[in-house]
Design a protein around this motif. Structure first.
Motif, PDB file in Angstrom:
ATOM      1  N   GLY A  67       0.819  -1.211   0.000  1.00 23.28           N
ATOM      2  CA  GLY A  67       0.000   0.000   0.000  1.00 23.28           C
ATOM      3  C   GLY A  67       0.850   1.257   0.000  1.00 23.28           C
ATOM      4  O   GLY A  67       0.554   2.224  -0.717  1.00 23.28           O
ATOM      5  N   ALA A  68       1.910   1.252   0.775  1.00 19.71           N
ATOM      6  CA  ALA A  68       2.811   2.407   0.823  1.00 19.71           C
ATOM      7  C   ALA A  68       3.550   2.586  -0.494  1.00 19.71           C
ATOM      8  O   ALA A  68       3.922   3.700  -0.873  1.00 19.71           O
ATOM      9  N   PHE A  69       3.766   1.487  -1.210  1.00 22.62           N
ATOM     10  CA  PHE A  69       4.443   1.528  -2.509  1.00 22.62           C
ATOM     11  C   PHE A  69       3.570   2.185  -3.580  1.00 22.62           C
ATOM     12  O   PHE A  69       4.071   2.807  -4.516  1.00 22.62           O
ATOM     13  N   HIS A 112      -2.845   5.089   0.347  1.00 17.77           N
ATOM     14  CA  HIS A 112      -2.490   4.680   1.712  1.00 17.77           C
ATOM     15  C   HIS A 112      -1.690   5.857   2.284  1.00 17.77           C
ATOM     16  O   HIS A 112      -0.829   6.426   1.594  1.00 17.77           O
ATOM     17  N   PRO A 113      -1.942   6.287   3.524  1.00 19.70           N
ATOM     18  CA  PRO A 113      -1.264   7.487   4.044  1.00 19.70           C
ATOM     19  C   PRO A 113       0.266   7.430   3.994  1.00 19.70           C
ATOM     20  O   PRO A 113       0.920   8.455   3.760  1.00 19.70           O
ATOM     21  N   LEU A 114       0.840   6.237   4.195  1.00 14.15           N
ATOM     22  CA  LEU A 114       2.302   6.153   4.212  1.00 14.15           C
ATOM     23  C   LEU A 114       2.913   6.345   2.829  1.00 14.15           C
ATOM     24  O   LEU A 114       4.115   6.596   2.713  1.00 14.15           O
ATOM     25  N   GLY A 165      -8.395  11.579   2.117  1.00 10.46           N
ATOM     26  CA  GLY A 165      -8.180  11.728   0.682  1.00 10.46           C
ATOM     27  C   GLY A 165      -8.254  13.162   0.203  1.00 10.46           C
ATOM     28  O   GLY A 165      -8.190  13.428  -1.003  1.00 10.46           O
ATOM     29  N   GLU A 166      -8.383  14.109   1.113  1.00 14.97           N
ATOM     30  CA  GLU A 166      -8.518  15.518   0.732  1.00 14.97           C
ATOM     31  C   GLU A 166      -7.180  16.195   0.462  1.00 14.97           C
ATOM     32  O   GLU A 166      -7.145  17.309  -0.073  1.00 14.97           O
ATOM     33  N   PHE A 167      -6.072  15.544   0.837  1.00 11.82           N
ATOM     34  CA  PHE A 167      -4.753  16.144   0.613  1.00 11.82           C
ATOM     35  C   PHE A 167      -4.339  15.844  -0.823  1.00 11.82           C
ATOM     36  O   PHE A 167      -4.015  14.709  -1.163  1.00 11.82           O
TER      37      PHE A 167
END
Length: 348
Positions: free
Chosen positions: A88-90, A143-145, A232-234
């Motif tokens: 997910g981070a990838f 994914h945030p990371l 998801g707003e960023f």
């Protein structure tokens, strides 16, 4: 979970972030795309779905990286068998190739998986409960990371490429202090800097300080915008929101002019277009002819050059083409050049 788990996930994804890039870097991606858009590969358009064809004409190293990490092979399921969180981070761009750039949101800048890995992608995003961005196509928020992996990439290619350019003599040393001083002015020890006798050591000292400053800046922005990131707003990268955005853009601008567009790099990229196009032509033709029962003696010889893992699971034209693209994308610059010389008879 412990605090260090997050660092381990980001570090693992960061180490792998360029694993799918073809020889000759981003120019290699464009060379593959051009082969299928305007070269001999354009003849396959009518045999592919729109999304499959888009995968090829807009070949993406990020998607190829996800393929390497997750692709099943005979006797080996789950690719490299990484954790869902690491995958997910990838995924910096958790969407398919079409529609192309439907919005200005950072996740729509590129795409993150080929149609051949659609099931693996859906498995990852569903397991991680990532939020769906669009109901009309396969598109999710990050994914945030992934924002931290992206920041690590941005910091490294901005600062370390700049350092390399100075050490190689492509950029004057004076630019190092001029361009980095606004980044390091609060952390630099001027006495220590002037005590360093060698250019490489001075530039290394500035590079280390600059990276430290940008890491702290990225962390601060991430924490300050955590709620927006989770929802998801960023919509931008972390460094696009940092106080040093102007300095970063100045460094990138001079790096483009002095390094990425240097004579040596341009000449290698020009050669790369020809090399990649020729390799795709020869290998795809041999694999297709063999599948169709029309292979020549030359085709059989070519097939012996292709590793066995790239000649299995080739029931469709898309799978055969993608298999060859993956084989070529896994080559280093030097290996691609050597293979091309053998095919053209220049190494005999």
């Amino acid at each position: 979970y412990t605090f260090n788990d997050f660092g381990a996930i980001v570090a693992a994804a960061s180490v792998m972030h360029d694993i799918g890039n073809p020889p000759f870097g981003h120019s290699g991606e464009k060379a593959i795309g051009e082969y299928f858009k305007t070269g001999n590969g354009a003849k396959f358009k009518d045999q592919l779905s729109p999304k499959e064809y888009q995968d090829l004409i807009d070949f993406e190293g990020n998607a190829n990286g996800f393929k390497i990490l997750t692709e099943n092979r005979e006797g080996i399921s789950g690719g490299l068998r990484l954790s869902y969180a690491t995958l997910g981070a990838f995924l910096k761009y958790p969407k398919e190739s079409l529609p192309k750039k439907p919005t200005s949101h950072i996740v729509d800048k590129k795409y993150g998986f080929f149609q051949s890995e659609k099931e693996a992608f859906l498995d990852v995003v569903q397991e991680l409960q990532m939020s769906q961005k669009s109901s009309e196509n396969i598109s999710f928020f990050r994914h945030p990371l992934a924002y931290l992996v992206e920041a690590a990439d941005d910091i490294c290619y901005t600062i370390i490429d700049f350092e390399d350019g100075i050490n190689l003599g492509l950029i004057e040393e004076e630019f190092a202090l001029e361009y980095l001083i606004k980044l390091v002015k609060d952390t630099i020890d001027i006495k220590k800097y002037h005590s360093l006798q060698h250019k490489k050591d001075r530039v290394s000292y500035l590079r280390a300080l600059a990276i430290g400053v940008l890491i702290n800046e990225a962390v601060a922005i991430f924490l300050a915008n955590e709620a927006k990131i989770l929802s998801g707003e960023f919509e931008r990268s972390l460094l696009d929101k940092c106080q040093f955005e102007a300095q970063i853009n100045d460094i990138i601008k001079i790096s483009v002019a002095k390094i990425y567009q240097s004579k040596e790099v341009i000449e290698k990229e020009v050669a790369g277009y020809r090399i990649i196009g020729d390799l795709l032509d020869v290998f795809i033709t041999a694999l297709n002819n063999d599948y169709n029962g029309t292979a020549s003696n030359y085709d059989y010889l070519i097939l012996k050059m292709i590793p066995d893992e790239y000649k299995s699971n080739i029931a469709t034209i898309y799978q055969r083409i993608m298999s060859i693209c993956s084989y070529i994308a896994g080559m280093s610059d030097g290996f691609a050049i050597r293979i091309h010389k053998k095919l053209t008879g220049n190494s005999i």
